[in-house]
Design an enzyme around this catalytic site. Sequence first.
Site, PDB file in Angstrom:
ATOM      1  NE  ARG A  14      36.652   1.962 -43.246  1.00 14.68           N
ATOM      2  CZ  ARG A  14      37.203   2.975 -42.581  1.00 14.68           C
ATOM      3  NH1 ARG A  14      38.460   3.316 -42.798  1.00 14.68           N
ATOM      4  NH2 ARG A  14      36.510   3.629 -41.681  1.00 14.68           N
ATOM      5  CG  ASP A 101      35.438   2.410 -33.805  1.00 11.80           C
ATOM      6  OD1 ASP A 101      35.447   3.376 -33.017  1.00 11.80           O
ATOM      7  OD2 ASP A 101      35.335   2.539 -35.040  1.00 11.80           O
TER       8      ASP A 101
HETATM    9  C1  UD1 Z   1      34.312   9.732 -36.324  1.00 13.81           C
HETATM   10  C2  UD1 Z   1      34.291  11.281 -36.273  1.00 13.81           C
HETATM   11  C3  UD1 Z   1      35.629  11.805 -36.727  1.00 13.81           C
HETATM   12  C4  UD1 Z   1      36.728  11.228 -35.879  1.00 13.81           C
HETATM   13  C5  UD1 Z   1      36.668   9.706 -35.876  1.00 13.81           C
HETATM   14  C6  UD1 Z   1      37.631   9.158 -34.871  1.00 13.81           C
HETATM   15  C7  UD1 Z   1      31.995  11.894 -36.734  1.00 13.81           C
HETATM   16  C8  UD1 Z   1      31.065  12.483 -37.711  1.00 13.81           C
HETATM   17  N1  UD1 Z   1      33.243  11.768 -37.130  1.00 13.81           N
HETATM   18  O1  UD1 Z   1      34.454   9.388 -37.702  1.00 13.81           O
HETATM   19  O2  UD1 Z   1      35.638  13.213 -36.626  1.00 13.81           O
HETATM   20  O3  UD1 Z   1      37.987  11.678 -36.330  1.00 13.81           O
HETATM   21  O4  UD1 Z   1      35.363   9.235 -35.511  1.00 13.81           O
HETATM   22  O5  UD1 Z   1      37.698   7.757 -34.949  1.00 13.81           O
HETATM   23  O6  UD1 Z   1      31.600  11.596 -35.623  1.00 13.81           O
HETATM   24  N2  UD1 Z   1      28.324   4.783 -34.952  1.00 13.81           N
HETATM   25  C9  UD1 Z   1      27.041   4.559 -34.496  1.00 13.81           C
HETATM   26  N3  UD1 Z   1      25.995   4.929 -35.278  1.00 13.81           N
HETATM   27  C10 UD1 Z   1      26.159   5.547 -36.473  1.00 13.81           C
HETATM   28  C11 UD1 Z   1      27.464   5.767 -36.938  1.00 13.81           C
HETATM   29  C12 UD1 Z   1      28.530   5.391 -36.150  1.00 13.81           C
HETATM   30  O7  UD1 Z   1      26.868   4.001 -33.417  1.00 13.81           O
HETATM   31  O8  UD1 Z   1      25.142   5.868 -37.103  1.00 13.81           O
HETATM   32  C13 UD1 Z   1      29.449   4.360 -34.106  1.00 13.81           C
HETATM   33  C14 UD1 Z   1      30.347   3.354 -34.798  1.00 13.81           C
HETATM   34  O9  UD1 Z   1      29.933   2.030 -34.477  1.00 13.81           O
HETATM   35  C15 UD1 Z   1      31.708   3.665 -34.169  1.00 13.81           C
HETATM   36  C16 UD1 Z   1      31.614   5.159 -33.870  1.00 13.81           C
HETATM   37  O10 UD1 Z   1      30.243   5.481 -33.844  1.00 13.81           O
HETATM   38  O11 UD1 Z   1      31.904   2.965 -32.962  1.00 13.81           O
HETATM   39  C17 UD1 Z   1      32.360   6.007 -34.885  1.00 13.81           C
HETATM   40  O12 UD1 Z   1      31.786   5.803 -36.152  1.00 13.81           O
HETATM   41  P1  UD1 Z   1      32.639   5.792 -37.457  1.00 13.81           P
HETATM   42  O13 UD1 Z   1      31.752   5.524 -38.602  1.00 13.81           O
HETATM   43  O14 UD1 Z   1      33.825   4.920 -37.297  1.00 13.81           O
HETATM   44  O15 UD1 Z   1      33.084   7.329 -37.517  1.00 13.81           O
HETATM   45  P2  UD1 Z   1      34.313   7.879 -38.301  1.00 13.81           P
HETATM   46  O16 UD1 Z   1      33.960   8.007 -39.715  1.00 13.81           O
HETATM   47  O17 UD1 Z   1      35.516   7.095 -37.946  1.00 13.81           O
HETATM   48 MG    MG Z   2      35.880   5.073 -37.030  1.00 17.30          MG
END
Ligand code: UD1
Ligand code: MG
Length: 458
Positions: A14, A101
């Site tokens: 996004r 993030d």
């Molecule tokens: C996540 C939480 C959600 C919470 C939110 C808060 C989960 C399943 N959900 O959702 O409950 O309210 O954060 O901001 O955890 N990342 C990785 N590898 C991956 C996926 C993500 O390193 O495979 C990292 C991303 O770079 C980021 C963080 O993990 O820094 C969070 O990932 P993001 O996709 O933003 O999770 P949300 O959908 O926001």
């Molecule tokens: Mg997030």
Amino acid sequence: MLNIVIMAAGKGTRMKSELPKALHRLAGRSLLQHVLDTAAALGADRIIVVTGHSAEAVESAVAAPHLEFVRQMPQLGTGHAVRVAAPRLLDGGTTLILNGDVPLIRADTARRLIDASGGDRLALLTVDLPDPTGYGRVVRDGDNVLAIVEEKDATAAQRAIREVYTGMMAAPTAALRRWLGQLTNANAQREYYLTDVVAHAAADRVPVVAAQAASETEVLGVNSPLQLAELERRYQRARADSLMEAGVRLADPARLDVRGELMCGSDVEIDVNCVFEGRVELGDGARISANCVIRNAVIEAGALIRPFTHMDGGDVGIRIGAGAEVGPFARLRPGARLGPEVHIGNFVEVKNSTLGRGAKANHLAYLGDATLGERVNYGAGSITANYDGANKHPTVIGADAHIGSNCVLVAPVTIGEGATIGGGSTITREAPAGQLTLARAKQVSIAKWKRPVKVKQK
Ligand code: UD1
Ligand code: MG
């Protein structure tokens, strides 16, 4: 024993940017760097950063001796991210999980989370949001947390819950390893959700507790340029408030940007639209007028910086002496060292030069690799020709010398104390102290000269 895992493998779709999300900047530092700096303050035994999308760029941007990187390829969710980090965790103790993030998480909040885990509980950092859209909801039975449900998997009733999971948790390392092994991707997004460890903890009869964040700002994530800009303004407003609490007078707290460290003495005034970068020190009574950009500089007591002045001290810094006046429209570069009461006026550039007390260069001038004694007056339009196309050379101007307008001082060259250089001179050899030196064509007047007359066309 404390492990910290920072998840930063996501693409940040996004953001709609080529730059990986972790490297977008807030207050002059990347989002990930903010989290790393906070992690470093917690005194962890091991800090593991999970990278994936643009891993090389992210790793080289933040690399430091105390960091370890693990790559998550492909990115199958937050649970998968921590799972790939698991082999690197030191056994025993606690593991804290932070989000790459969520840049403004505070060290004392993280410490409260670690304390809430206490070696035998799963502790989640949560916050109540007026609009919980997009976040995982915290499902409770009284004080007990039962589960975190992602928005996409939530029922209508669960979506109405306003307590959300911030993405940060602390867990006993041994138990966390076990729960990670049990995660599946049977959900709406076909991802391994870290948040599912809550249900596994509950099944293991491990207490799940929630620590509440002190403020919403410290747990807000960045997913879009809009959110990034909003968080930047919140951060800047907090910086402005603490400066004002310390007595700094800001013309408008909404029009200030501090991208680094700003230290202020008493009775400092800062007008609108100023940007401070790197490390800047403002002495007692220093005044910064509107629209100045100042990076790596020490500005001593009572100095006045007039509007639209740009100072970049680079690696070596800039020093502005007490009571000096600079600008408007001045440009100071690395190594500009102005003594007390020096005046630098409009469209004057100073680089790697030292000016003694009371020296003045008020209009349209360049000083590079120069040393000026006290009270030197450096005329409008004069420049040091300090670069011969291959090397830089010094110019030394003794105290009380007067350099007329539009002079070229071809370095290396020395102007003696009290010397006067006639306007328009190109000086290539030493100008003796106390004398007038001229180096320009002598003025001639031709009395009987006639202007050409236009020939009439027939
Ligand atoms: C996540 C939480 C959600 C919470 C939110 C808060 C989960 C399943 N959900 O959702 O409950 O309210 O954060 O901001 O955890 N990342 C990785 N590898 C991956 C996926 C993500 O390193 O495979 C990292 C991303 O770079 C980021 C963080 O993990 O820094 C969070 O990932 P993001 O996709 O933003 O999770 P949300 O959908 O926001
Ligand atoms: Mg997030």
